[in-house]
Design an enzyme around this catalytic site. Structure first.
Site, PDB file in Angstrom:
ATOM      1  N   GLY A   6       0.835  -1.194   0.000  1.00  0.00           N
ATOM      2  CA  GLY A   6       0.000   0.000   0.000  1.00  0.00           C
ATOM      3  C   GLY A   6       0.865   1.235   0.000  1.00  0.00           C
ATOM      4  O   GLY A   6       2.075   1.169   0.221  1.00  0.00           O
ATOM      5  N   SER A  10      -1.858   4.378   3.979  1.00  0.00           N
ATOM      6  CA  SER A  10      -2.977   3.694   3.318  1.00  0.00           C
ATOM      7  C   SER A  10      -3.773   2.816   4.276  1.00  0.00           C
ATOM      8  O   SER A  10      -4.868   2.380   3.951  1.00  0.00           O
ATOM      9  CB  SER A  10      -2.457   2.830   2.171  1.00  0.00           C
ATOM     10  OG  SER A  10      -1.610   1.806   2.676  1.00  0.00           O
ATOM     11  N   SER A  13      -0.388  -1.060   7.562  1.00  0.00           N
ATOM     12  CA  SER A  13       0.162  -1.596   8.812  1.00  0.00           C
ATOM     13  C   SER A  13      -0.948  -2.044   9.753  1.00  0.00           C
ATOM     14  O   SER A  13      -0.876  -3.130  10.341  1.00  0.00           O
ATOM     15  CB  SER A  13       1.046  -0.554   9.501  1.00  0.00           C
ATOM     16  OG  SER A  13       2.208  -0.319   8.734  1.00  0.00           O
ATOM     17  N   HIS A  47       3.540   3.635  16.147  1.00  0.00           N
ATOM     18  CA  HIS A  47       3.377   2.209  15.829  1.00  0.00           C
ATOM     19  C   HIS A  47       3.441   1.359  17.098  1.00  0.00           C
ATOM     20  O   HIS A  47       2.625   0.458  17.288  1.00  0.00           O
ATOM     21  CB  HIS A  47       4.443   1.752  14.827  1.00  0.00           C
ATOM     22  CG  HIS A  47       4.071   1.969  13.404  1.00  0.00           C
ATOM     23  ND1 HIS A  47       3.698   0.940  12.580  1.00  0.00           N
ATOM     24  CD2 HIS A  47       4.004   3.096  12.657  1.00  0.00           C
ATOM     25  CE1 HIS A  47       3.420   1.417  11.380  1.00  0.00           C
ATOM     26  NE2 HIS A  47       3.602   2.725  11.398  1.00  0.00           N
TER      27      HIS A  47
END
Length: 170
Positions: A6, A10, A13, A47
């Site tokens: 992606g 997008s 993840s 993240h």
């Protein structure tokens, strides 16, 4: 093995994390990013904040094949992301990119458990103006083709929407 492609932001993840979390934990997150500046440190922190136990994170900015091979048998593994690993390899003057790519493909083929790979699809844009960026785009495209052929499933994520290109939709 699932390859999730992606563009930037997008949703690739988050989608890949969901694929791994649908399996029994504990889960292994193999991070390839390096915190070279404050902006990248913030991205890495974002993240990490999304993941709680039973995630275990290991950093493998260069020895990605070793990290995949070192995973506990049967343990679901998420690699995020291949294009950062490729960048790290390309910026390493002593790297043999062909050998390292071959080692990565072999490690993926021999993975001892479910493996989800995340990568940026960079081939949809314009032709970059400089030689290094063109080489990166070309190397990423070749890596994606080889992994796509090896993968059981390939998913392209656009605007947070997964489109299965190969294999069954989970």
């Amino acid at each position: 093995m699932t390859l999730v492609l992606g563009g930037a932001r997008s949703g690739k993840s988050s989608y890949a994390e969901g694929l791994v979390e649908a399996q029994a934990g504990p889960w292994l997150y193999v991070a390839t990013a390096q915190a070279w500046d404050d902006e990248m440190r913030v991205r890495i922190a974002e993240h990490r904040a999304r993941r709680a136990a039973p995630w275990k994170t290991i950093d493998a900015p260069r020895d990605l094949p070793g990290a995949i091979r070192g995973a506990e048998p049967g343990r679901p593994v998420l690699v995020d992301c291949l294009t950062l690993w490729l960048t790290n390899a390309m910026l390493d003057d002593g790297a043999d990119l062909a050998a390292e790519t071959g080692a990565l493909l072999a490690a993926c083929a021999d993975a001892a458990g479910p493996l989800v790979l995340v990568s940026n699809e960079v081939g949809f844009g314009i032709v970059p103006e400089n030689a290094l960026a063109r080489r990166f785009r070309d190397e990423a495209g070749r890596l994606h083709q080889r992994l796509g052929a090896l993968a059981d499933r390939v998913v392209l994520v656009v605007a947070g929407l997964p489109m299965t290109l190969k294999g069954d939709h989970p």
